[in-house]
Design a protein around this motif. Structure first.
Motif, PDB file in Angstrom:
ATOM      1  N   PRO A   7       0.800  -1.188  -0.028  1.00  0.00           N
ATOM      2  CA  PRO A   7      -0.124   0.123  -0.071  1.00  0.00           C
ATOM      3  C   PRO A   7       0.619   1.322  -0.002  1.00  0.00           C
ATOM      4  CG  PRO A   7      -0.090  -1.006   2.236  1.00  0.00           C
ATOM      5  CD  PRO A   7       0.930  -1.860   1.352  1.00  0.00           C
ATOM      6  N   LEU A   8       2.126   1.357   0.567  1.00  0.00           N
ATOM      7  CA  LEU A   8       3.040   2.365   0.397  1.00  0.00           C
ATOM      8  C   LEU A   8       4.297   2.213  -0.077  1.00  0.00           C
ATOM      9  CD1 LEU A   8       2.414   3.108   4.460  1.00  0.00           C
ATOM     10  CD2 LEU A   8       1.350   4.412   2.296  1.00  0.00           C
ATOM     11  N   PRO A   9       4.097   2.145  -1.517  1.00  0.00           N
ATOM     12  CA  PRO A   9       5.418   1.912  -2.304  1.00  0.00           C
ATOM     13  C   PRO A   9       6.622   2.677  -1.968  1.00  0.00           C
ATOM     14  CG  PRO A   9       3.726   2.771  -3.811  1.00  0.00           C
ATOM     15  CD  PRO A   9       3.133   2.692  -2.277  1.00  0.00           C
ATOM     16  N   GLU A  10       6.276   3.622  -1.679  1.00  0.00           N
ATOM     17  CA  GLU A  10       7.538   4.729  -1.382  1.00  0.00           C
ATOM     18  C   GLU A  10       8.339   4.300  -0.326  1.00  0.00           C
ATOM     19  OE1 GLU A  10       4.316   5.558  -1.864  1.00  0.00           O
ATOM     20  OE2 GLU A  10       4.311   7.098  -3.365  1.00  0.00           O
ATOM     21  N   LYS A  11       7.815   3.622   0.693  1.00  0.00           N
ATOM     22  CA  LYS A  11       8.363   3.211   1.887  1.00  0.00           C
ATOM     23  C   LYS A  11       8.820   1.778   1.650  1.00  0.00           C
ATOM     24  CE  LYS A  11       7.564   2.387   6.756  1.00  0.00           C
ATOM     25  NZ  LYS A  11       6.449   2.436   7.859  1.00  0.00           N
TER      26      LYS A  11
END
Length: 417
Positions: free
Chosen positions: A115-119
């Motif tokens: 859900p949080l690809p940047e992380k």
């Protein structure tokens, strides 16, 4: 004119006028009476709340291709709308095409979603999330692609049934012309600590509305929502019921070493965690999901001795099976299997042990064919195609029957121009 004659004439005129007046009055009266009579109509009794609900339930069953169930529900009823619907359901059933070839059932599988690809993609842990996983946005686009290409979700339990004598029967599914069956699965549904720290889901929960949601950690809080496959598929099928064959969703392959659905069930005294995990498992099965084994560790079956397979299976039965219940379905981890492309036989000790342990529906990974399956009265083996970030980034040909990759891949978060 004489007076007497005048009297006679006037008398005749009066008689005529009176007679005419009475006639006119009677004619008006008759017409008025005719007009006041209500027209004859074919009155239709309004449907009761129960009857309306029956029609709604029957339509829902038929929309998900359960024509027999819809017909059975209305059979013998005589309220308005029943006759037309029964005829419609029977015609639609007669026009279906039977999928009875075990080799023609395509199977797509993936790891937990990001859900949080940047992380996740910048994580320095041991897992290559950019290469192994797809994002929630990519998965939602994939569902739309599959729906537009007329795929319909089916469960392995829809297509193979165990008979009373213990052998298996391949029953297949009947779908309208143009529709194609698809098996969907998710591997390694454990939600371990490393996944959570990378921004992936931390657990599955049953919310106050009795829906299964996924959670992810935001600081000190855990937010419940549509952050993984289960709630996203549930939501999509709710919007598009014809995407599901008789309520089918997908298969979830569960491990045990890192917990079950994000709950620590290995501690003997941790009864609350076990109860919560079991509540999730029960609700998943109620809502169209199939639960499968991914082994306990998970292990690579190709590189494991019989003793290792036995030890892993025993631990799985003790810690996982007690939560999710018995299941005949085993998804082999890490691209492994317990044999070659040749059928399993009585000389395959791993197969014989797993069969005795209750497993008889198997799935291994293969990206060389759009679909593959092998059926015998003793077992069914199916091949699944992994949907990974690497496959999307490389435009792997194994995915092209199911999607336009350019419309699915999130180029921005993956660093593509």
């Amino acid at each position: 004119m004489k007076k007497r004659q005048k009297v006679v004439v006037y008398g005749l005129i009066l008689v005529i006028l009176l007679a005419t007046g009475i006639s006119i009055k009677m004619g008006l009266s008759n017409r008025s009476e005719e007009q006041s009579e209500p027209p004859v109509q074919n009155t239709v009794s309004p449907l009761t709340e129960k009857e309306e609900e029956q029609l709604k339930q029957a339509d829902s069953l038929a929309m998900q291709y359960d024509y027999d169930g819809a017909i059975k529900l209305l059979q013998g009823q005589d309220f308005t709308g029943v006759e037309e619907r029964l005829l419609d359901y029977k015609l639609r059933k007669n026009e279906t095409i039977m999928w009875s070839d075990p080799a023609l059932f395509s199977h797509l599988s993936m790891q937990p979603l990001v859900p949080l690809p940047e992380k996740a993609f910048s994580s320095t842990g041991t897992v290559d999330y950019q290469g192994n996983n797809v994002t929630t946005d990519e998965f939602e686009r994939l569902l739309n692609e599959l729906y537009e290409r007329n795929y319909v979700l089916v469960r392995l339990s829809d297509i193979v049934k165990k008979t009373n004598d213990g052998t298996w029967q391949f029953v297949g599914v009947a779908l309208p012309e143009g529709k194609k069956p698809l098996i969907l699965s998710q591997e390694n549904v454990s939600y371990n600590e490393e996944n959570s720290e990378a921004g992936l889901s931390s657990k599955l929960v049953v919310d106050k509305d009795n829906r299964v949601k996924s959670c992810y950690r935001a600081g000190e809080n855990e937010l419940a929502g549509n952050y993984d496959m289960v709630p996203l598929v549930d939501q999509f099928v709710w919007k598009h019921p014809d995407f599901s064959y008789r309520g089918s969703k997908g298969a979830l392959a569960v491990t045990g070493a890192d917990g079950v659905f994000g709950y620590n069930v290995s501690a003997k005294k941790n009864t609350k965690e076990k109860q919560r995990a079991k509540a999730v498992a029960d609700r998943l099965k109620e809502t169209g999901w199939t639960l499968a084994s991914y082994s306990w560790a998970p292990i690579n079956f190709d590189h494991s001795s019989l003793a290792m397979i036995q030890a892993d299976t025993i631990k799985y039965q003790e810690e996982v099976e007690s939560i999710i219940g018995e299941t005949p379905l085993l998804l082999f981890p890490a691209g492994s299997d317990i044999g070659t492309w040749q059928p399993y036989n009585e000389y395959n000790q791993a197969y014989l042990y797993l069969k005795d342990a209750g497993f008889s529906v198997f799935s291994q990974q293969n990206a060389t064919q759009e679909s593959w399956g092998e059926f015998t009265p003793e077992y069914y083996r199916n091949s699944r195609i992994m949907v990974t970030g690497t496959a999307l980034e490389n435009g792997h040909s194994s995915l092209t029957p199911f999607m336009d990759i350019a419309d699915v891949i999130d180029k921005e978060v993956r660093g593509f121009p």
